[in-house]
Design a protein around this motif. Sequence first.
Motif, short mmCIF file in Angstrom:
data_model
loop_
_atom_site.label_atom_id
_atom_site.label_comp_id
_atom_site.label_asym_id
_atom_site.label_seq_id
_atom_site.Cartn_x
_atom_site.Cartn_y
_atom_site.Cartn_z
N GLN A 66 -8.49 22.40 -30.07
CA GLN A 66 -8.83 23.80 -30.31
C GLN A 66 -7.87 24.74 -29.60
O GLN A 66 -7.45 25.76 -30.16
N GLU A 67 -7.51 24.41 -28.37
CA GLU A 67 -6.57 25.25 -27.63
C GLU A 67 -5.20 25.26 -28.31
O GLU A 67 -4.55 26.31 -28.42
N LEU A 68 -4.75 24.09 -28.74
CA LEU A 68 -3.45 24.01 -29.42
C LEU A 68 -3.49 24.74 -30.76
O LEU A 68 -2.50 25.36 -31.16
N ALA A 69 -4.61 24.66 -31.46
CA ALA A 69 -4.73 25.37 -32.74
C ALA A 69 -4.65 26.88 -32.52
O ALA A 69 -4.02 27.59 -33.31
N ARG A 70 -5.29 27.38 -31.46
CA ARG A 70 -5.19 28.82 -31.15
C ARG A 70 -3.76 29.20 -30.78
O ARG A 70 -3.27 30.26 -31.20
N LEU A 71 -3.08 28.33 -30.04
CA LEU A 71 -1.69 28.61 -29.68
C LEU A 71 -0.81 28.62 -30.92
O LEU A 71 0.12 29.44 -31.03
#
Length: 565
Positions: free
Chosen positions: A221-226
């Motif tokens: 999820q964090e990588l998708a937001r980035l």
Amino acid sequence: MFRMRNVLHAVLALRVVSSAKGFVPSATSNQLKNCSPSTIKPSTTTRGVRSVTNLSMSAPSAATVIPSWDDVAAKSVETNVGSAMEQEVKSRQQGKGSAHVQNTLRLFDSNETPKITLYRDHAGWCPYCQKTMLLIEEKEIPIKIGLVPMRSYGDKPREFLQKVPNGLLPAIEVETGNGKSQVITESQVIMELLDQWHPTSAGYKPMLPEENDQAGNSRVQELARLERELFSWWCTLIFRPEGPRMGGNVFDMLKGNSGGGQMSGAMTGFLDCMKKVDAELTSTPGPWFFDKDHPTMIDFIYVSHVERMLASCAYWKGLNLRDPKWNLKGLVAWLEAFEKRENYVAFKSDYFTHVMDIPPQYGPGYDGGFEEDRAKFSKSIQGRDGAWSLPLPHDDPLQPLYRGPPLPLAVLESMDLEPDADGTYESCDKDAMSKACRHMAGWKLAGNGPKVARFASRGGPMGAANPRKSFGAQLADPYAEADKSVEPYVDAALRVVCTALLGDSATPDDSLAAKLKASIPQDQTTGVVSSLAYVRDRVGVPRDLPLASGRQLRAYLTWAIDVLA
């Protein structure tokens, strides 16, 4: 998810001869959780060699006799490369063989009729279709594929719109039994469902962390937001006027601080965000975002747009993200790991194709950034600095060709071109590699010659008049008409070009130049030259050829233009 969904398709005559055509769809993950896929038979077409009547001239001399397309095609399949490609085409038609942008069936090791059909763009230019196909290839999911034009390069077939009224790509159609099916759109939903339906317990590679892996799912999820943040900065940098430059010392940026260096706020924001991505990549032992021996779904979500960022940043901003001065070591290692995978290279475009297909999808790019490098890079990408002229340099300074397999493995093996220990092909015999690339271009042209001549003739004085409507894609206009008066002479010129490509020499000999000149009447030269330039400037990667081979075709077309001009 922010999506600009105009897309590109072209009926460039160099289309892959072996592919069958199919079509496509919309739903949410919740709607499909209880949907189980249920059978379809693949359809295939065969690669046909077509002949064309030689130019009718009175008392032709030996110097003007040009082989027919039948003769050229026969010569092409006698080469090691042509023979290998003929076998590869048959394998692809059967759902086997290597990945290719116009495959319509993928079976891998399965002998069962696939239960799912993926609809994706015909030309291989849609980033959302690309990431979906990369996941399918990596997991080796048996699937049927329907090829559909993007709005910017053609009209979507009625059969497809009946399934997907909004025309979105990609889409999947899942057979649910009793003759019924369900259609789903949105690439991320599709990718998640494909991973869910093909679990590790059935022998498939995992693309997402296990459901109970909280840390892994949180990282996704964090990588998708980035990724969305990076995408937003890219759009700001490329598709809007850049704004005033900020003061500072450029050496600060090279040391990792992008807060200055006479760059605009958009450039600074984009590079800062890219450094965050780089940090995430360097945080794992291997090249991928997760500590796996293969890429996962989040890698595919990133790479399709990062590929377009590399091209657009170089062309419009003079920013070469692979240059060591930017210290993006994790990014470069990640790109090189992808480029060693044949199934990635099969869907990878070159910079020229991207800078032509990006504006119809996202809007026009704005010049800016580092002006001296921008001017140099843009000339190289457009072939104006000799990049599309003979003799070709072995490699491309902006787009490394040999960090992985530059051609299908079957072609490389047919020429005894083996990878180095690190998976690259940089130490291979340069003459043999050049010959393999030329012969693949020659094989492709020989099998499509009359269609290519007709397409190229749109560039003639009376060509390119579209009786219906124009499309946004510069690389194709499916309804433009050929200049019939120049077509026979363009056909002759292309047969000479094809003969040259299939030769043993890296540059055509003087006899071919003489034959080319003698075969084109003086009053037809201008039309033939403009037609050859028209098709050269519309060679698409990977739609028509891999870059290593496509650049040879572009260069040989430039040679013919120079001979006649």
